[in-house]
Motif scaffolding. Structure first.
Motif, PDB file in Angstrom:
ATOM      1  N   MET A 241      -7.555  -3.561  -0.357  1.00 27.61           N
ATOM      2  CA  MET A 241      -6.455  -3.422   0.746  1.00 27.61           C
ATOM      3  C   MET A 241      -7.267  -3.622   1.929  1.00 27.61           C
ATOM      4  O   MET A 241      -6.459  -4.427   2.910  1.00 27.61           O
ATOM      5  CB  MET A 241      -6.059  -2.018   0.623  1.00 27.61           C
ATOM      6  CG  MET A 241      -5.270  -1.697  -0.714  1.00 27.61           C
ATOM      7  SD  MET A 241      -3.569  -2.540  -0.667  1.00 27.61           S
ATOM      8  CE  MET A 241      -4.019  -3.927  -1.704  1.00 27.61           C
ATOM      9  N   TYR A 244      -7.389  -7.440   2.434  1.00 22.71           N
ATOM     10  CA  TYR A 244      -6.268  -8.134   2.561  1.00 22.71           C
ATOM     11  C   TYR A 244      -5.662  -8.072   3.983  1.00 22.71           C
ATOM     12  O   TYR A 244      -5.010  -8.942   4.675  1.00 22.71           O
ATOM     13  CB  TYR A 244      -5.325  -7.685   1.617  1.00 22.71           C
ATOM     14  CG  TYR A 244      -5.484  -8.093   0.200  1.00 22.71           C
ATOM     15  CD1 TYR A 244      -6.217  -9.393  -0.088  1.00 22.71           C
ATOM     16  CD2 TYR A 244      -4.755  -7.782  -1.074  1.00 22.71           C
ATOM     17  CE1 TYR A 244      -6.377  -9.923  -1.262  1.00 22.71           C
ATOM     18  CE2 TYR A 244      -4.852  -8.134  -2.278  1.00 22.71           C
ATOM     19  CZ  TYR A 244      -5.842  -9.236  -2.376  1.00 22.71           C
ATOM     20  OH  TYR A 244      -5.881  -9.789  -3.648  1.00 22.71           O
ATOM     21  N   GLN A 245      -5.766  -6.739   4.522  1.00 26.38           N
ATOM     22  CA  GLN A 245      -5.279  -6.491   5.774  1.00 26.38           C
ATOM     23  C   GLN A 245      -5.739  -7.047   6.824  1.00 26.38           C
ATOM     24  O   GLN A 245      -5.232  -7.421   7.626  1.00 26.38           O
ATOM     25  CB  GLN A 245      -5.455  -4.832   6.057  1.00 26.38           C
ATOM     26  CG  GLN A 245      -4.328  -4.187   5.029  1.00 26.38           C
ATOM     27  CD  GLN A 245      -4.713  -2.546   5.139  1.00 26.38           C
ATOM     28  OE1 GLN A 245      -5.522  -2.355   5.970  1.00 26.38           O
ATOM     29  NE2 GLN A 245      -4.034  -1.863   4.156  1.00 26.38           N
ATOM     30  N   THR A 251       0.581  -5.022   2.511  1.00 27.00           N
ATOM     31  CA  THR A 251      -0.041  -4.402   1.411  1.00 27.00           C
ATOM     32  C   THR A 251       0.457  -3.135   0.774  1.00 27.00           C
ATOM     33  O   THR A 251       1.249  -2.244   1.511  1.00 27.00           O
ATOM     34  CB  THR A 251      -1.525  -4.043   1.649  1.00 27.00           C
ATOM     35  OG1 THR A 251      -1.649  -2.962   2.894  1.00 27.00           O
ATOM     36  CG2 THR A 251      -2.343  -5.247   2.208  1.00 27.00           C
ATOM     37  N   HIS A 274       2.025  -1.368   5.843  1.00 26.99           N
ATOM     38  CA  HIS A 274       0.832  -1.202   4.564  1.00 26.99           C
ATOM     39  C   HIS A 274       1.252   0.068   3.949  1.00 26.99           C
ATOM     40  O   HIS A 274       1.314   1.209   4.558  1.00 26.99           O
ATOM     41  CB  HIS A 274      -0.338  -0.886   5.310  1.00 26.99           C
ATOM     42  CG  HIS A 274      -0.820  -2.191   6.115  1.00 26.99           C
ATOM     43  ND1 HIS A 274      -0.847  -3.296   5.524  1.00 26.99           N
ATOM     44  CD2 HIS A 274      -1.101  -2.415   7.513  1.00 26.99           C
ATOM     45  CE1 HIS A 274      -1.317  -4.309   6.312  1.00 26.99           C
ATOM     46  NE2 HIS A 274      -1.436  -3.555   7.629  1.00 26.99           N
TER      47      HIS A 274
END
Length: 309
Positions: A241, A244-245, A251, A274
């Motif tokens: 996560m 990806y962020q 996410t 998110h």
């Protein structure tokens, strides 16, 4: 050193004599009735403790049964409310799924996306993080790759795989990687897509290659103005996560659950954010407005670089 056995025998005899004297003294002081009473008190105490433990065990078991009933009710509730909440939210959307964790994902994710009206055009699985241990020389020869470091070759393969998913121009490369068991292909390639879902997270640290596998693919899709969404399951050992962020993509960290799948659908339906249950999530779900729809996430602010107007 010579062992004097007579000394050891004498010591053992002394120990037994001491024990005998202790028993005699104890019997004389307490008497047989005293010993019996002491044993009875000890037995009564143990019996009381066992009864207390039995009652606590029954209470815990009853609590566990109630929790199981509540959990089953919760699952039935989620199963019934999910379809009306997502129906038509993704009508006409064409999606591609890229799986970089090699451990698979549940079929109900695809079913949920279909329930929302979307079509999953392709599912591409990166096997073993493009491990080139037994394939480097063959791939260099068959694909005409110039000699590079292993990480550079993996990055090149990742980018070309993304290009093949979107354009269909790299079908020969995709087939070669599939034959080498570095890729698993399913669906139609070269078909325009509206969004790409990356399924990350890993149970094996050696497969965590976000910078050389996930990032090149994500960058390619974003450069083509294709929104990208990163998801993983709750119980992964190594979360993607945060990685990806960094790419400013929405996410979802609990995509195996109904709330996670609802959050993903709403994210794709232009409510970026998110979502999930881990510290990297900002909230469980996009906020619902008073009219029964879903309000803008993050107080109306979108995640940059991810959604289309």
């Amino acid at each position: 050193m010579i062992i004097d056995y007579r000394y050891h025998i004498a010591s053992l005899v002394a120990v037994f004599i001491a024990l005998g004297i202790g028993i005699l003294v104890g019997s004389a002081v307490l008497g047989n009735d005293g010993i019996v009473e002491r044993q009875k008190q000890l037995a009564d105490r143990l019996e009381a403790q066992l009864e207390e433990l039995r009652q606590k065990n029954e209470a815990v078991q009853a609590r566990a049964n109630n929790l199981e009933i509540d959990n089953n009710i919760q699952k039935q509730f989620e199963k019934q409310v999910l379809p009306p909440l997502i129906s038509g939210k993704l009508t006409g959307k064409r999606l591609a799924i890229v799986e970089t964790n090699s451990y698979g994902f549940r079929d109900d994710l695809v079913n949920t996306l279909a329930m929302a009206g979307a079509t999953v055009q392709s599912v591409t699985t990166i096997l073993d993080g493009f491990d080139l241990t037994d394939h480097k020389e063959r791939l260099i020869s068959e694909l005409g790759i110039k000699e590079q470091s292993e990480n550079e070759i993996i990055g090149f393969l990742a980018t070309e795989t993304a290009r093949g998913i979107l354009t269909g121009e790299k079908q020969a490369l995709l087939n070669t990687l599939a034959q080498a068991e570095l890729l698993k292909l399913s669906g139609d390639y070269g078909v325009p897509v509206d969004a790409v879902i990356f399924i990350g997270g890993s149970q094996d640290q050696t497969l965590v290659k976000t910078e050389i596998v996930d990032y090149p693919m994500i960058d390619y899709f974003l450069q083509q103005k294709i929104p990208v969404f990163g998801v993983e399951e709750t119980n992964v050992t190594y979360s993607y996560m945060k990685a990806y962020q960094k790419k400013r993509m929405s996410t979802v960290d609990n995509v195996e659950s109904v709330p996670g799948q609802l959050a993903l659908v709403m994210s794709i339906a232009d409510k970026p954010g998110h979502y999930g249950v881990k510290p990297t999530a900002q909230q469980l779900l996009p906020p619902f407005d008073t009219t029964g729809g879903v309000g803008n996430s993050q107080n109306g602010q979108s995640v940059g670089g991810n959604s289309r107007p």
